[in-house]
Design a protein around this motif. Structure first.
Motif, PDB file in Angstrom:
ATOM      1  N   LEU A   1       0.836  -1.199   0.000  1.00  0.00           N
ATOM      2  CA  LEU A   1       0.000   0.000   0.000  1.00  0.00           C
ATOM      3  C   LEU A   1       0.872   1.251   0.000  1.00  0.00           C
ATOM      4  O   LEU A   1       0.661   2.193  -0.781  1.00  0.00           O
ATOM      5  CB  LEU A   1      -0.923  -0.004   1.225  1.00  0.00           C
ATOM      6  CG  LEU A   1      -1.811   1.237   1.393  1.00  0.00           C
ATOM      7  CD1 LEU A   1      -2.820   1.351   0.253  1.00  0.00           C
ATOM      8  CD2 LEU A   1      -2.531   1.199   2.748  1.00  0.00           C
ATOM      9  N   GLY A   2       1.897   1.267   0.873  1.00  0.00           N
ATOM     10  CA  GLY A   2       2.806   2.409   0.938  1.00  0.00           C
ATOM     11  C   GLY A   2       3.552   2.627  -0.355  1.00  0.00           C
ATOM     12  O   GLY A   2       3.730   3.761  -0.813  1.00  0.00           O
ATOM     13  N   TRP A   3       3.971   1.528  -0.967  1.00  0.00           N
ATOM     14  CA  TRP A   3       4.712   1.607  -2.228  1.00  0.00           C
ATOM     15  C   TRP A   3       3.863   2.269  -3.315  1.00  0.00           C
ATOM     16  O   TRP A   3       4.321   3.161  -4.028  1.00  0.00           O
ATOM     17  CB  TRP A   3       5.137   0.198  -2.628  1.00  0.00           C
ATOM     18  CG  TRP A   3       5.987   0.109  -3.853  1.00  0.00           C
ATOM     19  CD1 TRP A   3       7.027   0.928  -4.204  1.00  0.00           C
ATOM     20  CD2 TRP A   3       5.872  -0.865  -4.903  1.00  0.00           C
ATOM     21  NE1 TRP A   3       7.569   0.521  -5.402  1.00  0.00           N
ATOM     22  CE2 TRP A   3       6.886  -0.576  -5.857  1.00  0.00           C
ATOM     23  CE3 TRP A   3       5.034  -1.949  -5.123  1.00  0.00           C
ATOM     24  CZ2 TRP A   3       7.068  -1.340  -7.007  1.00  0.00           C
ATOM     25  CZ3 TRP A   3       5.215  -2.724  -6.266  1.00  0.00           C
ATOM     26  CH2 TRP A   3       6.220  -2.404  -7.198  1.00  0.00           C
ATOM     27  N   GLY A   4       2.621   1.832  -3.427  1.00  0.00           N
ATOM     28  CA  GLY A   4       1.730   2.432  -4.420  1.00  0.00           C
ATOM     29  C   GLY A   4       1.467   3.901  -4.149  1.00  0.00           C
ATOM     30  O   GLY A   4       1.483   4.729  -5.065  1.00  0.00           O
ATOM     31  N   LEU A   5       1.232   4.234  -2.883  1.00  0.00           N
ATOM     32  CA  LEU A   5       0.970   5.630  -2.512  1.00  0.00           C
ATOM     33  C   LEU A   5       2.204   6.500  -2.746  1.00  0.00           C
ATOM     34  O   LEU A   5       2.096   7.651  -3.195  1.00  0.00           O
ATOM     35  CB  LEU A   5       0.551   5.695  -1.041  1.00  0.00           C
ATOM     36  CG  LEU A   5      -0.826   5.096  -0.715  1.00  0.00           C
ATOM     37  CD1 LEU A   5      -0.982   4.912   0.787  1.00  0.00           C
ATOM     38  CD2 LEU A   5      -1.952   5.977  -1.264  1.00  0.00           C
TER      39      LEU A   5
ATOM     40  N   ALA B   1       1.399   4.172   5.919  1.00  0.00           N
ATOM     41  CA  ALA B   1       1.357   2.768   5.508  1.00  0.00           C
ATOM     42  C   ALA B   1       2.669   2.063   5.861  1.00  0.00           C
ATOM     43  O   ALA B   1       2.665   0.935   6.386  1.00  0.00           O
ATOM     44  CB  ALA B   1       1.081   2.665   4.016  1.00  0.00           C
ATOM     45  N   PHE B   2       3.813   2.716   5.602  1.00  0.00           N
ATOM     46  CA  PHE B   2       5.101   2.099   5.926  1.00  0.00           C
ATOM     47  C   PHE B   2       5.279   1.953   7.438  1.00  0.00           C
ATOM     48  O   PHE B   2       5.863   0.972   7.919  1.00  0.00           O
ATOM     49  CB  PHE B   2       6.250   2.908   5.321  1.00  0.00           C
ATOM     50  CG  PHE B   2       6.326   2.827   3.819  1.00  0.00           C
ATOM     51  CD1 PHE B   2       6.361   1.591   3.173  1.00  0.00           C
ATOM     52  CD2 PHE B   2       6.355   3.977   3.039  1.00  0.00           C
ATOM     53  CE1 PHE B   2       6.420   1.500   1.787  1.00  0.00           C
ATOM     54  CE2 PHE B   2       6.408   3.903   1.659  1.00  0.00           C
ATOM     55  CZ  PHE B   2       6.441   2.668   1.030  1.00  0.00           C
ATOM     56  N   GLN B   3       4.776   2.920   8.196  1.00  0.00           N
ATOM     57  CA  GLN B   3       4.836   2.807   9.657  1.00  0.00           C
ATOM     58  C   GLN B   3       4.001   1.621  10.141  1.00  0.00           C
ATOM     59  O   GLN B   3       4.381   0.921  11.081  1.00  0.00           O
ATOM     60  CB  GLN B   3       4.371   4.115  10.296  1.00  0.00           C
ATOM     61  CG  GLN B   3       5.384   5.248  10.148  1.00  0.00           C
ATOM     62  CD  GLN B   3       4.858   6.589  10.636  1.00  0.00           C
ATOM     63  OE1 GLN B   3       3.636   6.836  10.618  1.00  0.00           O
ATOM     64  NE2 GLN B   3       5.758   7.458  11.076  1.00  0.00           N
ATOM     65  N   LYS B   4       2.860   1.385   9.492  1.00  0.00           N
ATOM     66  CA  LYS B   4       2.036   0.225   9.818  1.00  0.00           C
ATOM     67  C   LYS B   4       2.788  -1.074   9.502  1.00  0.00           C
ATOM     68  O   LYS B   4       2.719  -2.052  10.250  1.00  0.00           O
ATOM     69  CB  LYS B   4       0.727   0.267   9.032  1.00  0.00           C
ATOM     70  CG  LYS B   4      -0.335   1.170   9.621  1.00  0.00           C
ATOM     71  CD  LYS B   4      -0.931   0.541  10.878  1.00  0.00           C
ATOM     72  CE  LYS B   4      -2.112   1.339  11.394  1.00  0.00           C
ATOM     73  NZ  LYS B   4      -2.662   0.743  12.645  1.00  0.00           N
ATOM     74  N   ALA B   5       3.498  -1.080   8.376  1.00  0.00           N
ATOM     75  CA  ALA B   5       4.271  -2.261   7.991  1.00  0.00           C
ATOM     76  C   ALA B   5       5.302  -2.598   9.070  1.00  0.00           C
ATOM     77  O   ALA B   5       5.462  -3.767   9.456  1.00  0.00           O
ATOM     78  CB  ALA B   5       4.965  -2.031   6.652  1.00  0.00           C
TER      79      ALA B   5
ATOM     80  N   GLU C   1       5.132  -1.623  12.229  1.00  0.00           N
ATOM     81  CA  GLU C   1       4.368  -1.986  13.436  1.00  0.00           C
ATOM     82  C   GLU C   1       3.977  -3.460  13.413  1.00  0.00           C
ATOM     83  O   GLU C   1       3.996  -4.139  14.440  1.00  0.00           O
ATOM     84  CB  GLU C   1       3.105  -1.118  13.518  1.00  0.00           C
ATOM     85  CG  GLU C   1       2.211  -1.422  14.710  1.00  0.00           C
ATOM     86  CD  GLU C   1       0.916  -0.632  14.672  1.00  0.00           C
ATOM     87  OE1 GLU C   1      -0.074  -1.085  15.285  1.00  0.00           O
ATOM     88  OE2 GLU C   1       0.878   0.442  14.005  1.00  0.00           O
ATOM     89  N   TYR C   2       3.664  -3.985  12.222  1.00  0.00           N
ATOM     90  CA  TYR C   2       3.224  -5.383  12.118  1.00  0.00           C
ATOM     91  C   TYR C   2       4.354  -6.348  11.765  1.00  0.00           C
ATOM     92  O   TYR C   2       4.106  -7.461  11.346  1.00  0.00           O
ATOM     93  CB  TYR C   2       2.079  -5.491  11.106  1.00  0.00           C
ATOM     94  CG  TYR C   2       0.790  -4.902  11.615  1.00  0.00           C
ATOM     95  CD1 TYR C   2       0.199  -5.371  12.792  1.00  0.00           C
ATOM     96  CD2 TYR C   2       0.160  -3.865  10.928  1.00  0.00           C
ATOM     97  CE1 TYR C   2      -0.981  -4.817  13.264  1.00  0.00           C
ATOM     98  CE2 TYR C   2      -1.027  -3.309  11.401  1.00  0.00           C
ATOM     99  CZ  TYR C   2      -1.584  -3.797  12.568  1.00  0.00           C
ATOM    100  OH  TYR C   2      -2.759  -3.245  13.043  1.00  0.00           O
ATOM    101  N   GLY C   3       5.612  -5.893  11.930  1.00  0.00           N
ATOM    102  CA  GLY C   3       6.708  -6.865  11.877  1.00  0.00           C
ATOM    103  C   GLY C   3       7.776  -6.695  10.826  1.00  0.00           C
ATOM    104  O   GLY C   3       8.743  -7.456  10.801  1.00  0.00           O
ATOM    105  N   SER C   4       7.654  -5.721   9.931  1.00  0.00           N
ATOM    106  CA  SER C   4       8.686  -5.579   8.901  1.00  0.00           C
ATOM    107  C   SER C   4       9.982  -5.031   9.487  1.00  0.00           C
ATOM    108  O   SER C   4       9.981  -4.014  10.190  1.00  0.00           O
ATOM    109  CB  SER C   4       8.220  -4.642   7.782  1.00  0.00           C
ATOM    110  OG  SER C   4       9.278  -4.435   6.859  1.00  0.00           O
ATOM    111  N   THR C   5      11.083  -5.715   9.193  1.00  0.00           N
ATOM    112  CA  THR C   5      12.417  -5.236   9.561  1.00  0.00           C
ATOM    113  C   THR C   5      13.278  -5.065   8.306  1.00  0.00           C
ATOM    114  O   THR C   5      14.496  -5.000   8.394  1.00  0.00           O
ATOM    115  CB  THR C   5      13.098  -6.226  10.522  1.00  0.00           C
ATOM    116  OG1 THR C   5      13.159  -7.522   9.889  1.00  0.00           O
ATOM    117  CG2 THR C   5      12.342  -6.337  11.838  1.00  0.00           C
ATOM    118  N   GLU C   6      12.626  -4.997   7.159  1.00  0.00           N
ATOM    119  CA  GLU C   6      13.331  -4.958   5.880  1.00  0.00           C
ATOM    120  C   GLU C   6      13.963  -3.581   5.630  1.00  0.00           C
ATOM    121  O   GLU C   6      13.338  -2.548   5.891  1.00  0.00           O
ATOM    122  CB  GLU C   6      12.368  -5.254   4.733  1.00  0.00           C
ATOM    123  CG  GLU C   6      11.608  -6.557   4.868  1.00  0.00           C
ATOM    124  CD  GLU C   6      12.534  -7.743   4.821  1.00  0.00           C
ATOM    125  OE1 GLU C   6      13.305  -7.861   3.860  1.00  0.00           O
ATOM    126  OE2 GLU C   6      12.496  -8.553   5.775  1.00  0.00           O
TER     127      GLU C   6
END
Length: 378
Positions: free
Chosen positions: A272-276, A288-292, A294-299
């Protein structure tokens, strides 16, 4: 003479009676001309007195790599394998070493010769797939996206061949699983890992060894994660495909509907963040990236994308924090280095910016963005 075709450096001769090709007992057909790799390809004259067995072996490898339709290919293979019984192992080790040292063109030539030497060898095909897979990763780190995509296509081609080998090769499915995971083809990735698990199911821990046990557990973990996150969903795949093709609005519609059913999947928030972000909707993309995260992304990619949004929104301190963290995770990623350079420019620190772009050039002397920015700064 300018050599552009590798076969132009090869001459074909009838072998003289006094030339011994190997200490091994081999049968040489005096009526079939043998390819010889000339010492000096730019010199058209060939002196038979300079002929040594290694020049013939090198010539055979060149033919096997670049002239697979040669009428004497089968004979050349047999001759080389009889003269040098360990040639396949020697070449494989050399190719892997060259790839590890980033001598990619030479490594690719050796892999081509190996496939010409034994076209049906599944291990060689898998090693070729791994080579292009790793080369794509290396290009992507220095922001050579087109070159990376071309290598991905080649990797996909050879993984496909390895997966369809007559005798199933477990490692082919394991490594292909990771390749398709990076491509966000979660359905294909899961299928590869599940096949890998079925192939090693009957093996004991003793048979598997420490590395095999790790692979088995890792494959199970990824299969469970894909299922738990519902990443095989056709809507998720459609969203990724639409955004990749530049149809962001259609992709956003699909991923928003996916998130209504799967609100804690970080990969979906990233998408979602990428598209936005591609639509320059910086504030929405940031959220959207902050949500990513928050839900576990460490990329590193998530941190880098978030930093771009923060930079555009004027929050330079937070942008730098995320970029530094991303670079710590991937120290050779020139895309992140370039963004740090842009950040320093926005902060009115041209000398600091120049240092980052110069560092980019240390990793990739041909980086057009860095070259252009340094030229502007000078």
């Amino acid at each position: 003479m300018n050599i552009t075709n590798p076969l132009d450096s090869v001459v074909f001769i009838k072998i003289p009676e006094n030339v011994m090709l190997s200490s091994h007992k081999i049968t040489v057909d005096k009526d079939i001309p043998l390819p010889v790799q000339r010492r000096n390809p730019s010199n058209e004259a060939f002196n038979p007195k300079e002929l040594i067995p290694e020049m013939i072996f090198a010539g055979i490898l060149t033919v096997l790599a670049y002239d697979t339709q040669n009428e004497h290919t089968v004979y050349y293979r047999q001759l080389l394998q009889e003269a040098r019984p360990n040639i396949k192992q020697e070449l494989t080790e050399a190719a892997i070493l060259k790839a590890r040292n980033e001598d990619y063109d030479i490594a690719e030539e050796i892999f081509s010769a190996l496939r010409g030497l034994d076209p049906d060898d599944a291990v060689t095909i898998l090693n070729t797939a791994l080579f292009f897979d790793q080369r794509a990763d290396a290009y992507r780190k220095v922001n050579l996206q087109e070159e990376a995509d071309a290598c991905d296509e080649q990797a996909h081609r050879y993984y496909h061949q390895a997966l369809n080998a007559e005798d199933p090769l477990p490692d082919a499915f394991f490594n292909a699983g990771f390749f398709y995971l990076k491509q966000r083809n979660f359905n294909r990735s899961r299928s590869c890992f599940e096949t890998y698990l079925s192939l090693v199911r009957e093996l004991t821990d003793e048979d598997l060894g420490e590395n095999g046990i790790y692979k088995k557990n890792r494959a199970k973990e990824i299969v469970n994660d894909i299922s738990a996150r519902n990443l095989e969903d056709e809507q998720f795949k459609a969203a990724f495909d639409f955004i990749s093709m530049g149809q962001e609005e259609r992709g956003l519609k699909e991923i928003k509907e996916f998130l209504q059913k799967n609100p804690t999947v970080w990969n979906a928030w990233f998408l979602l963040g990428w598209g936005l972000r591609r639509l320059e909707r910086w504030d929405d993309a940031k959220s959207a990236f902050q949500k990513a995260i928050e839900y576990g992304s460490t990329e590193p990619d998530t941190l880098n994308e978030l930093a771009i949004c923060l930079m555009e929104l004027g929050d330079f301190t937070a942008a730098k924090k995320n970029l530094v963290q991303a670079l710590t995770l991937e120290p050779e990623n020139t895309k992140i280095m370039s963004n740090l350079g842009y950040l320093e420019l926005k902060n009115n620190n041209p000398e600091e910016a120049k240092k980052y772009f110069q560092t980019v050039l240390e990793f990739d002397p041909g980086d057009k963005i860095a070259l252009n920015m340094i030229e502007q700064l000078q």
